[in-house]
Structures are given as structure tokens and as C-alpha cells.
Design an enzyme around this catalytic site. Sequence first.
Site, PDB file in Angstrom:
ATOM      1  N   CYS A  93      29.786  39.102  39.984  1.00 22.63           N
ATOM      2  CA  CYS A  93      29.915  37.635  39.539  1.00 22.63           C
ATOM      3  C   CYS A  93      31.231  37.524  38.863  1.00 22.63           C
ATOM      4  O   CYS A  93      31.557  38.352  38.170  1.00 22.63           O
ATOM      5  CB  CYS A  93      28.918  37.558  38.591  1.00 22.63           C
ATOM      6  N   GLU A  94      31.708  36.367  39.074  1.00 21.06           N
ATOM      7  CA  GLU A  94      33.076  35.949  38.611  1.00 21.06           C
ATOM      8  C   GLU A  94      33.008  35.434  37.065  1.00 21.06           C
ATOM      9  O   GLU A  94      34.182  35.510  36.505  1.00 21.06           O
ATOM     10  CB  GLU A  94      33.654  34.891  39.358  1.00 21.06           C
ATOM     11  N   HIS A  95      31.916  35.396  36.578  1.00 24.91           N
ATOM     12  CA  HIS A  95      31.831  35.023  34.976  1.00 24.91           C
ATOM     13  C   HIS A  95      32.041  36.260  34.262  1.00 24.91           C
ATOM     14  O   HIS A  95      32.651  36.331  33.165  1.00 24.91           O
ATOM     15  CB  HIS A  95      30.697  34.364  34.675  1.00 24.91           C
ATOM     16  N   HIS A  96      31.545  37.471  34.557  1.00 25.82           N
ATOM     17  CA  HIS A  96      31.441  38.354  33.543  1.00 25.82           C
ATOM     18  C   HIS A  96      31.986  39.861  34.491  1.00 25.82           C
ATOM     19  O   HIS A  96      32.019  41.067  33.984  1.00 25.82           O
ATOM     20  CB  HIS A  96      29.907  38.818  33.356  1.00 25.82           C
ATOM     21  N   GLN A 134      26.877  33.225  43.273  1.00 31.28           N
ATOM     22  CA  GLN A 134      26.089  33.462  44.696  1.00 31.28           C
ATOM     23  C   GLN A 134      25.920  32.194  45.635  1.00 31.28           C
ATOM     24  O   GLN A 134      25.907  32.395  46.717  1.00 31.28           O
ATOM     25  CB  GLN A 134      24.686  33.815  44.172  1.00 31.28           C
ATOM     26  N   HIS A 162      21.209  39.575  39.308  1.00 31.41           N
ATOM     27  CA  HIS A 162      22.393  39.798  38.470  1.00 31.41           C
ATOM     28  C   HIS A 162      22.430  40.577  37.377  1.00 31.41           C
ATOM     29  O   HIS A 162      21.632  40.271  36.334  1.00 31.41           O
ATOM     30  CB  HIS A 162      22.581  38.390  38.190  1.00 31.41           C
ATOM     31  N   CYS A 164      24.449  40.807  34.991  1.00 29.49           N
ATOM     32  CA  CYS A 164      24.866  39.912  33.750  1.00 29.49           C
ATOM     33  C   CYS A 164      23.635  39.204  33.162  1.00 29.49           C
ATOM     34  O   CYS A 164      23.489  39.103  31.907  1.00 29.49           O
ATOM     35  CB  CYS A 164      26.056  38.889  34.070  1.00 29.49           C
TER      36      CYS A 164
END
Length: 201
Positions: A93-96, A134, A162, A164
Site C-alpha cells: 500500500c502506498e500510504h504505509h 487497490q 490490508h 495496514c
Amino acid sequence: MRDHAHLVHPGDPEFDEVGEVELTHLISDLITGLGEDVDREGLVKTPHRVERSLKFLTSGYTTSVDEVLNGALFAAEGSEMVVVKGIEFYSLCEHHMLPFFGTAHIAYIPGDTILGLSKFARVVDVFARRMQVQERMTSQIADALERSLKPRGIAVVTEASHLCMMMRGVEKQGSSTRTSAMRGAFKDDARTRQEFLEAIR
Ligand code: ZN
């Protein structure tokens, strides 16, 4: 964009030059920043291992769809739906930068071209092995296949857990996320869409 630009592959001298030395140091700093002793026995080789591991997990940046599909597109007539279900994938995931992983289901109705079945998993990997969300990954898989196969319709559904969400934040262990991308006949014709959704249930 990088799919079509100059490609540098893992293993190319150039790739190692831009990546390896620098990343190993950055990972070392990261570990130190987290309060660890990067010189202790268990961690000495960790920056290098993490670097190799991250390069693999993001190898989608240096893999082109055209290359993956090369030699596996065949001229064929057919108007029956082809469903490939349960394709495993692992993404970040690009956020975490934590993994999300699950399965992808793909269906298409051929135009004049069919694709070797094993290649669907390869296309999924091209877009999974990146920093992703996603929803975007699902659309990118559909768009790439639409562009190369020019099918009468293409559908992609992904289901993922996920980390995260599971390890931190809301800590919902059981939750999974489903996203879909419907193009052509799967978008326009409710019965076609339904047939696919039933096939992957
Ligand atoms: Zn996340």
C-alpha cells in the site's frame, strides 16, 4: 509512463548503480532511526536483504506489459467468456508501505485476439509489484489488458486484506476489500456482468 520509457532492469549494471548502494544506506539509517543497533549480529546483513526484497516487491516499475505479453497473443475467433480466477497477488500500500494481498479474478470476451492463460498472472504482478492503492491496481490491470487484447469486454475483480488495517489503525483482522473494473460488455450488459460475478463466487 515508465512502462514505455527507457527501461532499467534489475540485474542491469545501471539498475544496481542507482539502487543498491544508496538504498542499503537509507535502510541502515531507517533501522538506526527506529532505535536499533544496525551493527548487532542479527541486523548486519538486514539492510542488504531488505534492499533486495524491496526491489523484488517493486519490480513492477521495471517490467513492461508489452514485454510480458510478447509472444503470447494469438489470433483467434471466439465470443465465449474466458474466466481466470483466484490469481494470487502481493502488493504494497502506498500510504504505509505495508503489504496488501489477496486474489484477482479476470474475465474477458475476446475480439480477434486471445492471450495465453498464464500471462494474466504476469500482468497482475506488473501492477501489484509497486506501491499501490487497490482501486488503481485493479483499473490498471483492466486498462492494460484492454489495450493489448482489444476484447469485446474485460472485467477485473480483486479481493485483498490490508496489513495496514490489520496490524495498526483500526485493527480489523477479518476485513477484506473488493474492488472491480468493468469495461465493454461487462459494463454495458448486466447479464454478462452477472455471469462473471457468479463464476467467481
Ligand atoms: Zn495502507
